[in-house]
Write an enzyme that holds these catalytic residues in place. Sequence first.
Site, PDB file in Angstrom:
ATOM      1  N   ASP A  22      -2.887  -1.260  -1.491  1.00 37.52           N
ATOM      2  CA  ASP A  22      -3.281  -0.046  -0.766  1.00 37.52           C
ATOM      3  C   ASP A  22      -4.761   0.356  -0.871  1.00 37.52           C
ATOM      4  O   ASP A  22      -5.333   0.302  -1.962  1.00 37.52           O
ATOM      5  CB  ASP A  22      -2.503   1.154  -1.304  1.00 37.52           C
ATOM      6  CG  ASP A  22      -1.056   0.853  -1.593  1.00 37.52           C
ATOM      7  OD1 ASP A  22      -0.578  -0.211  -1.216  1.00 37.52           O
ATOM      8  OD2 ASP A  22      -0.406   1.713  -2.220  1.00 37.52           O
ATOM      9  N   GLU A 222       6.322   6.044   0.848  1.00 33.33           N
ATOM     10  CA  GLU A 222       5.213   5.905  -0.090  1.00 33.33           C
ATOM     11  C   GLU A 222       3.921   6.355   0.595  1.00 33.33           C
ATOM     12  O   GLU A 222       3.854   6.501   1.815  1.00 33.33           O
ATOM     13  CB  GLU A 222       5.040   4.434  -0.518  1.00 33.33           C
ATOM     14  CG  GLU A 222       6.248   3.846  -1.229  1.00 33.33           C
ATOM     15  CD  GLU A 222       6.001   2.424  -1.720  1.00 33.33           C
ATOM     16  OE1 GLU A 222       6.306   2.158  -2.890  1.00 33.33           O
ATOM     17  OE2 GLU A 222       5.523   1.578  -0.949  1.00 33.33           O
TER      18      GLU A 222
HETATM   19  C1  FRU Z   1       2.523   0.981  -2.012  1.00 32.04           C
HETATM   20  C2  FRU Z   1       2.666   1.171  -3.498  1.00 32.04           C
HETATM   21  C3  FRU Z   1       2.399   2.602  -3.900  1.00 32.04           C
HETATM   22  C4  FRU Z   1       1.968   2.461  -5.336  1.00 32.04           C
HETATM   23  C5  FRU Z   1       1.177   1.191  -5.300  1.00 32.04           C
HETATM   24  C6  FRU Z   1       1.236   0.375  -6.546  1.00 32.04           C
HETATM   25  O1  FRU Z   1       2.198  -0.314  -1.643  1.00 32.04           O
HETATM   26  O2  FRU Z   1       3.953   0.770  -3.931  1.00 32.04           O
HETATM   27  O3  FRU Z   1       3.498   3.460  -3.719  1.00 32.04           O
HETATM   28  O4  FRU Z   1       1.191   3.544  -5.759  1.00 32.04           O
HETATM   29  O5  FRU Z   1       1.703   0.423  -4.224  1.00 32.04           O
HETATM   30  O6  FRU Z   1       0.391  -0.735  -6.476  1.00 32.04           O
END
Ligand code: FRU
Length: 506
Positions: A22, A222
């Site tokens: 992300d 998310e």
């Molecule tokens: C989304 C996610 C988020 C988390 C991060 C961990 O891709 O699962 O929810 O903060 O990646 O790397």
Amino acid sequence: QNYTERYRPQFHFTPAKNWMNDPNGLIYHEETYHLFYQHNPGGISWGAMSWGHATSSDLVHWVHQPVALLARGFPDNITEMFFSGTAVFDAQNTSGFGTNDKAPLVAMYTSHYPVGQTLPSGKTVDSNQQSQSIAYSLDDGMTWTTYDSVNPVIHNPPEEYADQIHDFRDPAVFWHEETQKWVSVMSLPGLRKLLIYTSPNLKDWELASEFGPVNAVGGVWECPSMFPLPLDGGEGLKWVVQISLNPGGPAGNTGSGTQYVVGQFDGTTFTPDADSLTQSNWVDWGPDFYAALTFSGLPVEDRVDIAWMTNLRYGGSTPTDPWRSAFTVPRRLSLKTINGKATLTQEPILENAEYSSTHWDTLPTGSTKLDFSGNALDISLTFSESESTQFGMIVRASSDLSEQTQVGYDVEKKEVFVNRTISGVSGFDDTFAAVSTAPLESKEGKVTLRVLVDWSSVEVFGGAGEVTLASLIFPSEESSGIYLFSTGGSTDNVEVKAANVKSVWI
Ligand code: FRU
């Protein structure tokens, strides 16, 4: 650094090496764009989550910077990972982290604790607990100090969701001018619920309201975020909530996706517009658009979104080396009334190139090879609805067309489509070789598609950008041919405007 490895995007952001997911902490500050990102500094797969960092003066050319938040105990004894979050400029030094002549940047992120422990703050966390923490920077985002004496600042989810302590994450923080408060939106992924907290100082947080579940709920929620945008460029503002979903993305795509909801926000509660409550309010209709986040620190009409350009279904197995994953091009967002409804539209930000234009009064049935080719291109295609049932472009085509990616418009279905069934390497995932579609009405009988082709992706912007489709492809380097195709009859008033896009890494 060598940026000519196989599949290396030429104008999409990638880390020099290792894993990225992300975008995090996107902020424009002191004439610099900061891009942080979920990063494993120790390998090409997910793990040891840290915040990678890059800076830019134009959103096009990026300079890699040292890791901003390194997983605590990296590499052998990790006790805290820095999951997704955001960053703000605390101009009034509400947090008190600043000095007399320097206001701080503050990042709010999820602390993921792989092991149960008592923290320096004296707080105790369970193994695999997720809590919200903050860090600050007094050198304009280059180095960060975690607030260890108090972190995490949101230790546990609210009482009634106490059983969600392992799934409570991704705070997106912003300043709400009218109420003079900080607002942070985070997710209870498993419940498809957003929690909205407010704070006077970024340290003390109070639950203000909840939102969801609504719209697409076929997977966990998310990386939520919330931001205002002027409607139709006017004075009136609407608010947009952007939510990533995994799985349960756009139809035809069994994996992840990103949706949005338009509504009002009063500093406490988000109230959705009735017509925004629909199952398919996708920010992007392609398979490869996740965890999108906008920049803070820009004027209200200047909202720029960047997404992780992959799908959770195969994000860990794409055939690139020594890095894995790219971001979409930055996209400037607007909110426009289309068919009576406030709709997100997107325009890509890339370096202006020299365009050449070609026009055909009538293009015959079949495929027509164009006299330019390339693996990094920005092509706009416009045509009038006419005899043909499908019209479009073939990109990244091998000389015998056995390898190709189709981007077209189906006149009867009123749909844009991207067909990557024979686009190149796809064996790493058995659902990759598929067709994705997005609904698009013609405008006064005309259809416009803008297609950004890179070494391992195709991004399509349909109409005024009211639909977009991001798709990864892994063609061979020699597949660089471009064709037009017209199916079921000829096509009138065809206009192609094309430019080579230069590598942004040179
Ligand atoms: C989304 C996610 C988020 C988390 C991060 C961990 O891709 O699962 O929810 O903060 O990646 O790397």
